[in-house]
Enzyme design. Structure first.
Site: not given
Ligand SMILES: CC(C)(COP(=O)(O)OP(=O)(O)OC[C@H]1O[C@@H](n2cnc3c(N)ncnc32)[C@H](O)[C@@H]1OP(=O)(O)O)[C@@H](O)C(=O)NCCC(=O)NCCS
Length: 467
Positions: A272, A302, A348, A357, A403
């Site tokens: 955002s 997000h 994250h 938070r 979240d």
């Molecule tokens: C926030 C988020 C998008 C960050 O993504 P990122 O920077 O790619 O995170 P990572 O580097 O740790 O990801 C590595 C792997 O772990 C997975 N992973 C990360 N968080 C995960 C979670 N909460 N549950 C399951 N798998 C997860 C990713 O999908 C990725 O898998 P892939 O290699 O098959 O694509 C991710 O942690 C997520 O999707 N979390 C859940 C949604 C969420 O809570 N979003 C709010 C963020 S404030």
């Protein structure tokens, strides 16, 4: 995505603390624009000097993985308002969340419990911790600017009930740009040095109008279109917002103050903030820029994650009930992962520990709703999810983010409409991204305006690798 960190961030942090400690003639002024007018020339000079000295300094390297990984690890943006440390979490102009809770002015003339978002906005814009009078002056200013034009009200009233609240929110913000002072001034040929002033005026207007827009959406969708009522000129932004939504419980108002403060800013690389900044770099006015940010916030990875968390928790309760055992909980988490889904509210892109938070919302819950079944569920999940994510071995960060907790607090006070939660996040996010936009214009930072279109096409990359 990364900001200029390490060395450069250290330098910027020093600049921020310099800013914070400056004693200006207007430091006690309650006129935010006047305070900014005094700060900006000095900061412009600092940046000019900094660039003259370090403009050619190399601050990082780019790998093929960083390109395919979504610009991961590339130091490529400057954000004035906040810095996100992977282990410590967010600092707003150098202040951690617990420090902000302690030092920022409170509601009800200072006797309230949680910080006023008005004070945080002052801090984000100026780098200076505001006094109670300064924060209260922002409340008055926003109350004066809160009216929204009829065409936006009509548009909101005509939306079908199956249009997601975030789509309604973003569309209304875009349509509000009939009010843009920046767009008008630009079309009349305003000088570049004045851009920040119109960006500031639009930002103040927009922030002031958001609670009314958001409350109309809420009442149209969930309260049979009942009127939102009038702004009380003597109250603060959160009090008015809570009341327009139809919530008068004093604890809910405190929750809003906390919620709107902590969701405001998270450095510049999140979707955002980055989208607002990017669209703003085309000199689209603050309404259009912020609407772009809101379309990003509406994504499930997000801001929509706070809705997804509640959907997911509700499924747990429906399938297993309140007396869930640890084993049942573990099975539920594993089933989510095996179905190829993410555990919402965990992980994250930058943080590598529990989000502060999350922690401050947990502390609020421990004080106000320790026996709520949903809160108990969130607490039990906190005990099992990180180990499971670590065992699965993919995530960089197995800890909860903001979240994972916010929806649970809202449902406790009766706001059960999960689809709406991201709108609250959006109202708060305006504070950070619009404060940032004012500084973008003040420092002449259309950072992402493309100078060339050198797309990292696979053939070009292969060529670069061979070299
Ligand atoms: C926030 C988020 C998008 C960050 O993504 P990122 O920077 O790619 O995170 P990572 O580097 O740790 O990801 C590595 C792997 O772990 C997975 N992973 C990360 N968080 C995960 C979670 N909460 N549950 C399951 N798998 C997860 C990713 O999908 C990725 O898998 P892939 O290699 O098959 O694509 C991710 O942690 C997520 O999707 N979390 C859940 C949604 C969420 O809570 N979003 C709010 C963020 S404030």
């Amino acid at each position: 995505m990364a900001l200029l960190r390490n060395k450069i961030v250290q330098i910027l942090l020093n600049q921020q603390s310099t800013l914070g400690s400056c004693k200006y003639a207007t430091a006690s002024s309650t006129n935010l624009r006047e305070v900014l007018t005094n700060l900006i020339p000095e900061k412009q000079e600092e940046v000019k000097k900094f660039r003259a000295e370090h403009g050619k300094t190399v601050v990082g390297s780019v790998t093929v993985d960083s390109i395919y990984g979504g610009m991961r690890g590339i130091k490529g943006l400057v954000t004035e308002t906040s810095v996100l440390d992977a282990n410590e979490g967010i600092r707003f102009r150098g202040y951690s969340i617990p420090e902000c809770q302690k030092l920022l002015p409170k509601g009800n003339g200072g006797t309230g419990e949680e910080p006023l978002p008005e004070g945080l906005f002052w801090l984000l814009l100026t780098g200076q911790m505001p006094t109670q009078e300064q924060a209260d002056a922002v409340s008055r200013e926003w109350n004066k600017r809160a009216a929204i034009p009829n065409h936006v009200i009509q548009m909101l009233n005509n939306f079908p009930s199956n249009l997601h609240p975030m789509s309604q929110f973003s569309a209304a913000i875009t349509a509000l740009n009939t009010e843009s002072k920046f767009a008008k001034a630009y079309s009349e040929g305003v000088k570049k040095t004045k851009y920040w002033e119109y960006t500031y005026e639009d930002s103040m207007d927009l922030i002031a109008k958001l609670p009314t827009v958001a409350a109309i959406i809420y009442r149209n969708l969930y309260r049979e279109g009942s009127p939102v009522g009038a702004i009380d000129m003597k109250k603060d932004w959160s009090w008015n917002f809570a009341t327009m939504l139809g919530y008068e419980n004093a604890d809910f108002v405190e929750l809003m103050r906390l919620y709107l403060t902590i969701h405001s800013d998270h450095e510049g690389g999140n979707v955002s903030a980055h989208a607002t900044h990017l669209v703003g770099s085309a000199l689209s006015d603050p309404y259009l820029s912020f609407a772009a940010g809101m379309n990003g916030l509406a994504g499930p990875l997000h801001g929509l994650a706070n809705q997804e968390v509640l959907v997911w928790l509700t499924k747990v309760r429906e399938q297993v009930g309140d007396n869930i055992t640890e084993q049942q909980m573990k099975d539920f988490v594993w089933n989510t992962l095996k179905a190829g889904q993410v555990v919402p509210g965990y992980g994250h892109a930058v943080l590598r520990k529990t989000d502060p938070r999350f922690t401050c919302q947990r502390e609020f819950a421990l004080k106000k709703l320790p026996n709520d079944p949903m809160f108990k569920l969130v607490s039990s999940l906190y005990k099992v999810v990180p180990d499971i994510l670590l065992e699965q071995g993919k995530v960089q960060n197995p800890w909860p983010n903001v979240d994972a907790h916010s929806g649970v607090l809202l449902q406790y006070y009766g706001m059960k409409e999960m689809n709406y939660y991201t709108v609250l996040f959006g109202v708060s996010r305006a504070l950070g991204v619009l404060a940032s936009l004012v500084w973008d214009r003040a420092l002449g930072l259309p950072l992402e305006r493309p100078k060339s279109y050198d797309t990292p096409h696979l053939i070009k990359l292969a060529h670069a690798v061979k070299k």
